[in-house]
Write an enzyme that holds these catalytic residues in place. Structure first.
Site, PDB file in Angstrom:
ATOM      1  N   PRO A   2      80.398   6.506   4.177  1.00  0.00           N
ATOM      2  CA  PRO A   2      81.783   6.052   4.104  1.00  0.00           C
ATOM      3  C   PRO A   2      82.090   5.363   2.780  1.00  0.00           C
ATOM      4  CG  PRO A   2      80.683   5.274   6.094  1.00  0.00           C
ATOM      5  CD  PRO A   2      79.639   5.829   5.209  1.00  0.00           C
ATOM      6  N   GLU A   3      83.119   5.817   2.127  1.00  0.00           N
ATOM      7  CA  GLU A   3      83.635   5.118   0.962  1.00  0.00           C
ATOM      8  C   GLU A   3      85.021   4.619   1.333  1.00  0.00           C
ATOM      9  OE1 GLU A   3      83.155   7.318  -2.678  1.00  0.00           O
ATOM     10  OE2 GLU A   3      81.199   8.048  -2.081  1.00  0.00           O
ATOM     11  N   LYS A  58      85.077  -1.165   0.633  1.00  0.00           N
ATOM     12  CA  LYS A  58      84.481  -0.419   1.739  1.00  0.00           C
ATOM     13  C   LYS A  58      84.241  -1.294   2.952  1.00  0.00           C
ATOM     14  CE  LYS A  58      82.134   2.108  -1.921  1.00  0.00           C
ATOM     15  NZ  LYS A  58      80.878   2.221  -2.697  1.00  0.00           N
ATOM     16  N   ARG A 131      70.159   4.236   9.447  1.00  0.00           N
ATOM     17  CA  ARG A 131      69.238   3.660   8.468  1.00  0.00           C
ATOM     18  C   ARG A 131      69.242   2.136   8.414  1.00  0.00           C
ATOM     19  NH1 ARG A 131      69.763   7.223   3.158  1.00  0.00           N
ATOM     20  NH2 ARG A 131      68.155   5.790   2.475  1.00  0.00           N
ATOM     21  N   ARG A 291      71.435   7.938  -9.536  1.00  0.00           N
ATOM     22  CA  ARG A 291      72.083   8.621  -8.419  1.00  0.00           C
ATOM     23  C   ARG A 291      72.192  10.106  -8.670  1.00  0.00           C
ATOM     24  NH1 ARG A 291      75.106   4.251  -6.930  1.00  0.00           N
ATOM     25  NH2 ARG A 291      75.235   5.159  -4.876  1.00  0.00           N
TER      26      ARG A 291
END
Length: 310
Positions: A2-3, A58, A131, A291
């Site tokens: 989710p951003e 966020k 996670r 990234r």
DNA sequence: CACTTGACCTGTCCGC
DNA sequence: TGCGGACAGGTCAAGT
């Protein structure tokens, strides 16, 4: 993952379902997800009524009020990469938000459920997080702006405070950092993550690894516009995937299915060139700022003058 | 100071 | 088939 657009969509979807509800019970199955002792839970959370929902970058914010307390508290939720919020109504109807996994469609709670909120009407809100990176925190409502994460955030990308001049000043502060690292920095602009960073840079036709200081003023301007456009698009498409009830899901794609470059390495670039031509160059993947980074080598070329610095 | 890497976690995928 | 390792990505702390 989710951003900002996903959290915004979750916020809008949950608003009408949660406002007015009173928290009747909280079950914490993974203490690190919601580090609050039982006494605080009982006195500061249980019995509180949801006043409003909000979002900053966020972070999803649920503002509470408790008639037996003079202090108002807010619950802050950060979903990180794998967090979900799933509301199961007492009747069984479901609303889901967050990274969509099979656990949404299956019975709830499941093995990824970390925290469960039960409301006065029997509705349940599940905080699922495979996670365990996500978290919930209880903060005094008038201290939310001073929260260690919130306090450091830059402007919201769609607010008037996010200007090309602001972006230029941030780039000037870290002229050697790859431009992608600059826009991922939450103090530059709040809420841009890996997906939308790649997408914005592609729309702006700027190579993600270029040092920010090498960008011309017109490129900064173009990037600023691209970030705003991509975030707007994300909210539009995020809505199509997350506002549906889970059992009504199975239609439309989310933003990812419309991505320009993200996770499209090896596939042809769909950018439109002049005269209706499609670019067609093969999307590549590399590492930038630690990234996974996707880009089109044709739309986002390394400028000739600075090529030696690669 | 400027910038990069590792830790936090679990599940999945790839090569041997 | 099983096993080790890389990878996924948000944020902060620690390292260069």
């Amino acid at each position: 993952m989710p951003e900002l657009p996903e959290v915004e969509t979750i916020c809008r979807g949950l608003d009408r379902l949660l406002v007015g509800r009173v928290i009747a019970a909280v079950q914490v199955d993974w203490a690190k997800s919601f580090a609050l002792d039982a006494e605080q839970l009982q006195s500061q959370v249980i019995g509180s009524q949801v006043q409003s929902l909000d979002r900053r970058a966020k972070v999803l914010i649920i503002n509470l009020a408790n008639p037996s307390l003079t202090t108002r508290y807010s619950l802050l939720f950060h979903l990180k990469m794998t967090g979900q919020l799933v509301l199961v109504k007492a009747g069984g109807e479901r609303f889901a938000g967050g990274h969509p996994t099979e656990s949404m469609a299956a019975g709830l709670p499941d093995r990824s459920t970390r925290v469960t909120f039960t409301f006065d009407n029997g509705d349940r809100l599940f905080f699922n997080d495979q996670r365990k990176f996500g978290w919930i925190q209880l903060v005094e409502t008038d201290q939310v702006e001073n929260h260690q994460l919130i306090a450091r955030l830059g402007p919201e990308p769609l607010s008037p405070d996010f200007t090309a001049e602001h972006l230029a000043s941030r780039v000037k502060r870290h002229p050697k950092a790859p431009i992608k690292a600059v826009i991922l920095d939450q103090s530059t602009v709040a809420g841009v993550g890996n997906i939308y960073a790649d997408e914005s840079l592609h729309l702006a036709r700027i190579h993600p690894a270029r040092p920010g200081g090498s960008l011309k003023p017109f490129e900064i301007k173009r990037l600023h516009g691209a970030i705003r456009d991509i975030m707007t698009l994300g909210i539009t498409y995020g809505g199509t995937s997350f506002t549906n009830y889970v059992n009504a899901l199975g239609k439309k794609g989310d933003y990812l299915s419309r991505a320009r470059v993200f996770r499209r390495q090896g596939q042809p670039c769909t950018a439109l060139l002049s005269r209706g031509q499609v670019c067609g160059a093969i999307i590549e993947k590399m590492r930038v700022a630690g990234r996974g980074t996707h880009y089109c080598p044709r739309c986002q070329p390394w400028p000739k003058a600075t090529k030696s610095k690669l």
